[in-house]
Write a protein that holds these residues in place. Structure first.
Motif, PDB file in Angstrom:
ATOM      1  N   LYS A  64      45.815  59.083  22.203  1.00 53.35           N
ATOM      2  CA  LYS A  64      46.556  59.548  23.378  1.00 53.35           C
ATOM      3  C   LYS A  64      45.973  58.980  24.669  1.00 53.35           C
ATOM      4  N   ASP A  65      44.670  58.733  24.676  1.00 53.27           N
ATOM      5  CA  ASP A  65      44.017  58.196  25.879  1.00 53.27           C
ATOM      6  C   ASP A  65      44.378  56.743  26.151  1.00 53.27           C
ATOM      7  N   THR A  66      45.022  56.067  25.187  1.00 47.45           N
ATOM      8  CA  THR A  66      45.391  54.664  25.405  1.00 47.45           C
ATOM      9  C   THR A  66      46.676  54.513  26.202  1.00 47.45           C
ATOM     10  N   TYR A  67      47.373  55.634  26.458  1.00 46.78           N
ATOM     11  CA  TYR A  67      48.624  55.544  27.227  1.00 46.78           C
ATOM     12  C   TYR A  67      48.352  55.130  28.663  1.00 46.78           C
ATOM     13  N   GLN A  68      49.185  54.199  29.175  1.00 46.13           N
ATOM     14  CA  GLN A  68      49.125  53.777  30.571  1.00 46.13           C
ATOM     15  C   GLN A  68      50.518  53.932  31.179  1.00 46.13           C
ATOM     16  N   PRO A  69      50.622  54.460  32.405  1.00 43.71           N
ATOM     17  CA  PRO A  69      51.928  54.627  33.051  1.00 43.71           C
ATOM     18  C   PRO A  69      52.714  53.314  33.071  1.00 43.71           C
ATOM     19  N   GLY A  70      54.005  53.418  32.740  1.00 38.16           N
ATOM     20  CA  GLY A  70      54.871  52.243  32.718  1.00 38.16           C
ATOM     21  C   GLY A  70      54.792  51.438  31.441  1.00 38.16           C
ATOM     22  N   ARG A  71      53.880  51.821  30.530  1.00 42.10           N
ATOM     23  CA  ARG A  71      53.687  51.060  29.291  1.00 42.10           C
ATOM     24  C   ARG A  71      53.812  51.971  28.062  1.00 42.10           C
ATOM     25  N   TYR A  72      54.781  52.870  28.134  1.00 42.12           N
ATOM     26  CA  TYR A  72      54.962  53.821  27.038  1.00 42.12           C
ATOM     27  C   TYR A  72      55.391  53.121  25.755  1.00 42.12           C
ATOM     28  N   ASN A  73      56.179  52.067  25.881  1.00 43.02           N
ATOM     29  CA  ASN A  73      56.629  51.324  24.706  1.00 43.02           C
ATOM     30  C   ASN A  73      55.435  50.775  23.926  1.00 43.02           C
TER      31      ASN A  73
END
Length: 272
Positions: A64-73
């Protein structure tokens, strides 16, 4: 001015490919109606629902910590890889998608559209989910043939049984996630179909809920209708725009809590 910046040629080429068979669509439709999928057609976010298949029904913190805004795909590509590594199969994922409930009144809305004369509605789905999730749900509920086009992120199973998702396109819109600008898709599709038909649609409708549904709604004209799900991000953004920049958002706004609210408005319009 709110809206999208000029697009690269690449997303236009992708849109060309996705709509390449649109000449086979009958050209006598009066209206075109676009639908979002997550929390519009279905009452959940399909990406969130697949977490039910994970060990313990949750994802590890490091993932979950690998999520970055704008890069959900990109994040979802990692989630799907994690699920496959832990034995989640195509059948498991399809079963989860098939159990997602429709939003209130949405099946009634689909039944209304299916029962209308063939010249009334051209129906298109535009979603940041993926082909497998959407096709699984629509086929389970018997509404796949209702949609003339589905624009979403491509997703196929590889030889190892992992669902591999790819971005739909790239673009220059600062408002949208890196993999999809729905306004680019809507504008390109309406322009293409208008050229093929030799005349514009009487009205364009857009039914959605999220912040990424606000961007395509900005492309609608004063005779068109935006149907934002009441009190969801799309509705709030439209309201804020009306207050901050009167006249910037041009479409008529009809909030909905149930698909039956949309049916009521459409009944009036088709009777005109």
């Amino acid at each position: 001015m709110i809206g999208c910046l000029p697009l690269h040629e690449e997303p236009l080429r992708r849109a060309d490919i996705m709509a390449s068979s649109s000449a086979r669509i009958p050209s006598d439709k009066r209206f075109i109606i676009f639908f979002d999928f997550d929390e519009t057609i279905v009452d959940e976010t399909s990406d969130d629902m697949v977490v039910q298949a994970a060990p313990g029904h949750h994802l590890p913190g490091w993932l979950k910590d690998t999520y970055q805004p704008g890069r959900y795909n990109e994040y979802m590509q990692r989630v799907l890889a994690y699920l496959a590594e832990h034995g989640v199969t195509e059948s498991d994922l399809r079963s989860i998608m098939e159990k997602i409930p429709a939003t209130p009144g949405m099946l009634t809305l689909f039944q209304f559209l299916r029962a209308r004369p063939s010249q009334d509605f051209e129906i298109v789905l535009v979603s940041d989910a993926n082909t497998f999730f959407i096709e699984s749900w629509l086929r389970r509920f018997g509404f796949r043939q209702l949609f003339h086009r589905i624009f979403t992120n491509p997703a196929t199973f590889n030889k190892d049984g992992r669902l591999v998702m790819r971005p739909f396109h790239s673009h220059d819109c600062l408002r949208c996630p890196d993999n999809m600008c729905k306004q680019a898709i809507v504008r390109d599709y309406v322009a293409r179909r208008t050229q093929e038909r030799g005349r514009p649609y009487q009205r364009v409708f857009y039914v959605g809920d999220g912040a990424n549904d606000f961007c395509p709604a900005l492309s609608l004209g004063p005779r068109d209708i935006a149907f934002p799900r009441r009190d969801f991000p799309m509705h709030r953004l439209i309201t804020e725009t009306h207050e901050a920049m009167p006249g910037e958002f041009k479409a008529v706004t009809v909030p909905w809590a149930s698909g039956e609210d949309v049916v009521k408005r459409l009944r009036k319009l088709v009777a005109e």
